[in-house]
Design a protein around this motif. Structure first.
Motif, PDB file in Angstrom:
ATOM      1  N   PHE A 132      44.561  43.861  48.916  1.00  0.00           N
ATOM      2  CA  PHE A 132      45.171  42.866  48.318  1.00  0.00           C
ATOM      3  C   PHE A 132      46.803  42.769  48.569  1.00  0.00           C
ATOM      4  O   PHE A 132      47.034  41.647  48.927  1.00  0.00           O
ATOM      5  CB  PHE A 132      45.231  43.045  46.540  1.00  0.00           C
ATOM      6  N   CYS A 213      41.159  33.908  52.247  1.00  0.00           N
ATOM      7  CA  CYS A 213      41.518  34.296  50.729  1.00  0.00           C
ATOM      8  C   CYS A 213      42.942  35.005  50.483  1.00  0.00           C
ATOM      9  O   CYS A 213      43.632  34.641  49.681  1.00  0.00           O
ATOM     10  CB  CYS A 213      40.586  35.368  50.380  1.00  0.00           C
ATOM     11  N   ASN A 217      45.820  33.440  48.167  1.00  0.00           N
ATOM     12  CA  ASN A 217      46.681  34.326  47.126  1.00  0.00           C
ATOM     13  C   ASN A 217      48.141  34.108  47.238  1.00  0.00           C
ATOM     14  O   ASN A 217      48.850  34.293  46.453  1.00  0.00           O
ATOM     15  CB  ASN A 217      46.069  35.741  47.295  1.00  0.00           C
ATOM     16  N   ARG A 218      48.451  34.030  48.526  1.00  0.00           N
ATOM     17  CA  ARG A 218      50.135  34.133  48.744  1.00  0.00           C
ATOM     18  C   ARG A 218      50.600  32.619  48.409  1.00  0.00           C
ATOM     19  O   ARG A 218      51.525  32.356  48.547  1.00  0.00           O
ATOM     20  CB  ARG A 218      50.236  34.133  50.304  1.00  0.00           C
ATOM     21  N   TRP A 409      39.205  30.348  41.568  1.00  0.00           N
ATOM     22  CA  TRP A 409      39.631  31.180  42.245  1.00  0.00           C
ATOM     23  C   TRP A 409      40.815  31.654  41.258  1.00  0.00           C
ATOM     24  O   TRP A 409      41.268  32.677  41.166  1.00  0.00           O
ATOM     25  CB  TRP A 409      40.059  30.780  43.652  1.00  0.00           C
ATOM     26  N   THR A 410      41.718  30.607  41.193  1.00  0.00           N
ATOM     27  CA  THR A 410      42.872  30.870  40.265  1.00  0.00           C
ATOM     28  C   THR A 410      42.541  31.254  39.044  1.00  0.00           C
ATOM     29  O   THR A 410      43.270  32.599  38.619  1.00  0.00           O
ATOM     30  CB  THR A 410      43.782  29.820  39.982  1.00  0.00           C
ATOM     31  N   ASN A 413      41.277  35.270  39.671  1.00  0.00           N
ATOM     32  CA  ASN A 413      42.230  36.066  40.428  1.00  0.00           C
ATOM     33  C   ASN A 413      43.882  36.084  39.994  1.00  0.00           C
ATOM     34  O   ASN A 413      44.623  36.340  40.817  1.00  0.00           O
ATOM     35  CB  ASN A 413      42.191  35.662  41.778  1.00  0.00           C
ATOM     36  N   ARG A 414      44.080  35.608  38.831  1.00  0.00           N
ATOM     37  CA  ARG A 414      45.175  35.310  38.221  1.00  0.00           C
ATOM     38  C   ARG A 414      46.155  36.667  38.553  1.00  0.00           C
ATOM     39  O   ARG A 414      47.150  36.580  39.070  1.00  0.00           O
ATOM     40  CB  ARG A 414      45.215  34.855  36.639  1.00  0.00           C
ATOM     41  N   ILE A 416      45.607  39.255  40.222  1.00  0.00           N
ATOM     42  CA  ILE A 416      45.904  39.498  41.741  1.00  0.00           C
ATOM     43  C   ILE A 416      46.657  38.581  42.447  1.00  0.00           C
ATOM     44  O   ILE A 416      47.562  39.028  43.389  1.00  0.00           O
ATOM     45  CB  ILE A 416      44.403  39.536  42.346  1.00  0.00           C
ATOM     46  N   ILE A 417      46.656  37.433  42.219  1.00  0.00           N
ATOM     47  CA  ILE A 417      47.627  36.366  42.729  1.00  0.00           C
ATOM     48  C   ILE A 417      49.057  36.827  42.549  1.00  0.00           C
ATOM     49  O   ILE A 417      49.791  36.441  43.156  1.00  0.00           O
ATOM     50  CB  ILE A 417      47.173  35.112  42.527  1.00  0.00           C
ATOM     51  N   VAL A 420      50.230  39.746  44.106  1.00  0.00           N
ATOM     52  CA  VAL A 420      50.414  39.548  45.810  1.00  0.00           C
ATOM     53  C   VAL A 420      51.663  38.671  45.760  1.00  0.00           C
ATOM     54  O   VAL A 420      52.381  39.080  46.778  1.00  0.00           O
ATOM     55  CB  VAL A 420      49.195  38.493  46.443  1.00  0.00           C
ATOM     56  N   GLN A 421      51.880  37.452  45.209  1.00  0.00           N
ATOM     57  CA  GLN A 421      52.949  36.912  45.273  1.00  0.00           C
ATOM     58  C   GLN A 421      54.435  37.464  44.920  1.00  0.00           C
ATOM     59  O   GLN A 421      55.214  37.395  45.435  1.00  0.00           O
ATOM     60  CB  GLN A 421      53.022  35.418  44.536  1.00  0.00           C
TER      61      GLN A 421
END
Length: 431
Positions: A132, A213, A217-218, A409-410, A413-414, A416-417, A420-421
């Protein structure tokens, strides 16, 4: 241990508190031997692992290896982890489960394991892409890959003098030619939604970035843009399919292809045993799906089908490493290849299944990229989304599908996003 263990380890269970790694396995029992327990997730390879276990134990006086190969292994493994009943080694696929386990700090860094030098770089890179956020170290030894693209009936092709296509335009022209000859070009078993991912992945590997992907995420990309042509060309395949492909199952499709009812079958090498169980004499070869208009952009759709990670809870790392060494012995690698028709992640001159002959050039050159669905969370049910899109004949179906892809996806994966950010805000030079 991280408090998001309940997310990473057992997504289907809620309210699970954080767990603390404690030693299990790797200890000496009354027989004086170090006990190493492995759980591997491929029940179809049970015979190989039973023979491997017996062979290992016969050649080692100080280590006793036990290998569990249960059905529904991932569910059982997650349950064991919740109970802190850790195996010493796990054999799993390179997919979202690996990403979640790694994110939960369950795996040991095996960077000091010398056998990694014998693994092809492309398969080590696949695991790095599954992180991730960039994580220092190596946490799995890729062992076997599979290959997906197009299986074809060599006898039918040779009878008509058809050549293997290398571009999308050549492929569609071939499909038209096959159809004009009164033969069904393609057969699908879309009743089983997971089979919808086979053409999707094989096309996406040429048309979408391997790390799309991670880009999403970024916040650097959207699926609506990246998957536009993937969606378009996946649906175009229905022009050469049997009527109502969603009425037929995976077994139906394998059986139809085995009986010569279609010239080609868009599926992975894993389908060959099922096909040959119907018709042992069928003459099958395969080729990389030519989804691009530029032949140079073609890549083999190949992922880490089986890889081994040592658990952080393992008490005897060297004994676990000895199991990995034994797995990497050429005779054992070849035995697995012969049993499963897989693709070796290990360097060396190995004998491949005849059904992979048309992909051999890509396999040897390492010109491959991972399956896109290895990055998709199971809760998102992308296979069902694709099936719905393929059956949707309404105006704007593609746009609706791609918008839903980004939205879902958002949604799924909230966390994880955000992670990542946050990571890249704190580490801008890591981009």
């Amino acid at each position: 241990m991280k408090k998001n263990m309940k997310i990473a380890v057992c997504l289907f269970m809620t309210g699970v508190a954080a767990i603390v790694l404690s030693g299990c396995g790797g200890h000496s029992k009354s027989n004086g031997k170090i006990q190493i327990n492995m759980m591997q997730y491929k029940p179809e390879a049970t015979d190989f692992f039973e023979e491997f276990e017996a062979k290992f134990n016969a050649e080692h006086d100080d280590i006793e290896l036990t290998i569990d190969s249960p059905n529904d292994a991932m569910t059982i493994l997650k349950t064991r982890l919740i109970r802190e009943d850790y195996p010493d080694i796990v054999g799993i696929g390179g997919d979202i489960n690996y990403s979640n386990f790694l994110d939960a700090d369950l795996f040991l860094d095996i960077s000091d394991y010398e056998g990694l030098a014998d693994i092809k770089e492309s398969y080590l890179e696949i695991d790095k892409n599954l992180e991730f956020v960039p994580t220092e170290g190596v946490y799995a030894m890729p062992y076997m890959a599979n290959a997906a693209g197009i299986l074809y009936n060599k006898d039918i092709f040779e009878e008509h003098g058809w050549s293997i296509p290398t571009t999308w335009e050549e492929f569609t022209a071939l499909c038209d030619e096959i159809q004009e000859a009164g033969i069904q070009p393609l057969y699908f078993g879309f009743k089983d939604t997971w089979t919808c991912l086979a053409p999707w992945n094989a096309i996406a590997v040429d048309l979408a970035d391997a790390d799309i992907c991670a880009q999403v995420n970024r916040g650097d990309a959207s699926f609506a843009e990246a998957y536009d042509m993937v969606a378009e060309r996946t649906k175009a395949l229905l022009s050469w399919s049997q009527p109502e492909p969603a009425a037929y199952s995976y077994n139906d499709a394998c059986t139809a292809f085995a009986r010569g009812e279609s010239a080609m079958y868009v599926i992975g090498s894993y389908a060959v045993p099922q096909i040959k169980s119907v018709n042992p004499d069928i003459n099958i070869d395969s080729f990389v799906f030519p989804a691009s208009s530029n032949a140079e952009e073609n890549k083999l759709n190949s992922g880490n089908d089986l890889q081994f990670s040592v658990m952080a809870a393992c008490e005897n790392k060297e004994a676990a490493y000895e199991v990995l060494r034994f797995l990497q012995k050429e005779e054992n690698v070849q035995a697995y290849l012969d049993d499963q028709g897989a693709v070796p992640c290990q360097k060396g001159e190995f004998r491949l299944a005849d059904t992979l002959a048309g992909m051999k050039e890509y396999i040897e050159a390492g010109k491959s990229a991972d399956y896109q669905d290895h990055y998709y969370p199971s809760e998102m049910s992308v296979d069902a989304m694709i099936q719905t899109y393929l059956l949707d004949e309404s105006t704007g179906a593609k746009e609706k599908f791609l918008t839903k892809f980004d939205t879902d996806w958002t949604r799924y994966n909230r966390d994880i996003i955000r992670k990542v950010q946050d990571y890249y805000e704190e580490n801008p030079d890591a981009m």
